[in-house]
Design a protein around this motif. Structure first.
Motif, short mmCIF file in Angstrom:
data_model
loop_
_atom_site.label_atom_id
_atom_site.label_comp_id
_atom_site.label_asym_id
_atom_site.label_seq_id
_atom_site.Cartn_x
_atom_site.Cartn_y
_atom_site.Cartn_z
N TYR A 69 0.84 -1.20 0.00
CA TYR A 69 0.00 0.00 0.00
C TYR A 69 0.87 1.24 0.00
O TYR A 69 1.95 1.26 0.60
CB TYR A 69 -0.88 0.02 1.24
CG TYR A 69 -1.88 -1.11 1.29
CD1 TYR A 69 -3.12 -0.98 0.70
CD2 TYR A 69 -1.57 -2.30 1.92
CE1 TYR A 69 -4.05 -2.01 0.73
CE2 TYR A 69 -2.49 -3.34 1.97
CZ TYR A 69 -3.72 -3.19 1.37
OH TYR A 69 -4.62 -4.21 1.41
N ARG A 70 0.36 2.29 -0.65
CA ARG A 70 1.05 3.58 -0.71
C ARG A 70 0.24 4.64 0.00
O ARG A 70 -0.98 4.67 -0.11
CB ARG A 70 1.24 4.01 -2.16
CG ARG A 70 2.05 3.03 -2.98
CD ARG A 70 2.07 3.44 -4.44
NE ARG A 70 2.79 4.70 -4.59
CZ ARG A 70 2.75 5.44 -5.68
NH1 ARG A 70 2.02 5.06 -6.72
NH2 ARG A 70 3.42 6.57 -5.75
N HIS A 73 -2.65 6.79 -1.96
CA HIS A 73 -3.06 6.09 -3.17
C HIS A 73 -3.88 4.86 -2.80
O HIS A 73 -3.43 4.03 -2.00
CB HIS A 73 -1.85 5.64 -3.99
CG HIS A 73 -0.98 6.76 -4.44
ND1 HIS A 73 -1.20 7.45 -5.60
CD2 HIS A 73 0.11 7.31 -3.86
CE1 HIS A 73 -0.28 8.38 -5.74
NE2 HIS A 73 0.53 8.32 -4.69
N TRP A 77 -0.33 -2.10 -4.75
CA TRP A 77 0.66 -1.74 -5.77
C TRP A 77 1.84 -2.70 -5.74
O TRP A 77 2.12 -3.33 -4.72
CB TRP A 77 1.17 -0.33 -5.49
CG TRP A 77 0.11 0.71 -5.59
CD1 TRP A 77 -0.91 0.95 -4.70
CD2 TRP A 77 -0.08 1.64 -6.65
NE1 TRP A 77 -1.70 1.97 -5.15
CE2 TRP A 77 -1.21 2.42 -6.34
CE3 TRP A 77 0.62 1.90 -7.83
CZ2 TRP A 77 -1.67 3.43 -7.17
CZ3 TRP A 77 0.17 2.91 -8.65
CH2 TRP A 77 -0.96 3.66 -8.32
N TYR A 79 6.00 -2.60 -6.27
CA TYR A 79 7.11 -1.66 -6.31
C TYR A 79 8.28 -2.33 -7.02
O TYR A 79 8.71 -3.41 -6.64
CB TYR A 79 7.53 -1.22 -4.91
CG TYR A 79 8.75 -0.35 -4.92
CD1 TYR A 79 8.73 0.91 -5.51
CD2 TYR A 79 9.94 -0.77 -4.36
CE1 TYR A 79 9.85 1.71 -5.54
CE2 TYR A 79 11.07 0.03 -4.37
CZ TYR A 79 11.02 1.26 -4.97
OH TYR A 79 12.14 2.05 -5.00
N PHE A 86 6.27 2.45 -9.19
CA PHE A 86 5.11 1.79 -8.61
C PHE A 86 4.11 1.49 -9.72
O PHE A 86 3.87 2.32 -10.59
CB PHE A 86 4.42 2.70 -7.58
CG PHE A 86 5.27 2.99 -6.38
CD1 PHE A 86 5.29 2.13 -5.30
CD2 PHE A 86 6.04 4.14 -6.32
CE1 PHE A 86 6.06 2.40 -4.18
CE2 PHE A 86 6.82 4.43 -5.21
CZ PHE A 86 6.82 3.55 -4.14
N PHE A 88 0.11 -0.04 -10.24
CA PHE A 88 -1.15 -0.46 -9.62
C PHE A 88 -1.45 -1.91 -10.02
O PHE A 88 -1.34 -2.27 -11.19
CB PHE A 88 -2.29 0.46 -10.09
CG PHE A 88 -3.63 0.10 -9.53
CD1 PHE A 88 -3.98 0.51 -8.25
CD2 PHE A 88 -4.52 -0.65 -10.27
CE1 PHE A 88 -5.22 0.18 -7.72
CE2 PHE A 88 -5.77 -0.98 -9.75
CZ PHE A 88 -6.10 -0.57 -8.46
#
Length: 107
Positions: A69-70, A73, A77, A79, A86, A88
């Motif tokens: 998680y970001r 956002h 996601w 990374y 990043f 989605f």
């Protein structure tokens, strides 16, 4: 399970509200913990130690790509540490697991 205070900045309520927080998700064909239990999740930093604002809750098993998680956002996601990028993946952790198990996550 409630979202621990140290992770409250992340939009990860779906993870902590699910059984994934307790049990994770083991993918037998991949021999991989795609989703980790909460006791193993962590906030990641960049190569230089600066914060990524990324909460790692799983792994793709290739090229050091974590799922998470970001801050600021929605969704889950991937990374890409080599490119510092990043991507989605899904709107929820369950969506990630469903897509992964169906072979629809490409990295």
């Amino acid at each position: 399970m409630d979202v621990p205070s140290q992770f409250a900045r992340y939009p990860c309520g779906d993870y902590f509200a699910s059984s994934f927080a307790e049990h994770g998700h083991w993918c037998e064909p991949s021999q991989l913990w795609v989703i980790l239990p909460a006791r193993q999740i962590e906030e990641l930093t960049d190569f230089d130690g600066s914060p990524l604002d990324f909460l790692r809750v799983g792994d793709a098993g290739v090229n050091g790509i974590p799922f998470g998680y970001r801050i600021g956002h929605a969704g889950v996601w991937a990374y890409y540490p080599i490119d510092s990028d990043f991507v989605f993946i899904a709107s929820s952790v369950q969506g990630l697991v469903d897509r992964w198990d169906a072979g629809k996550v490409t990295l």
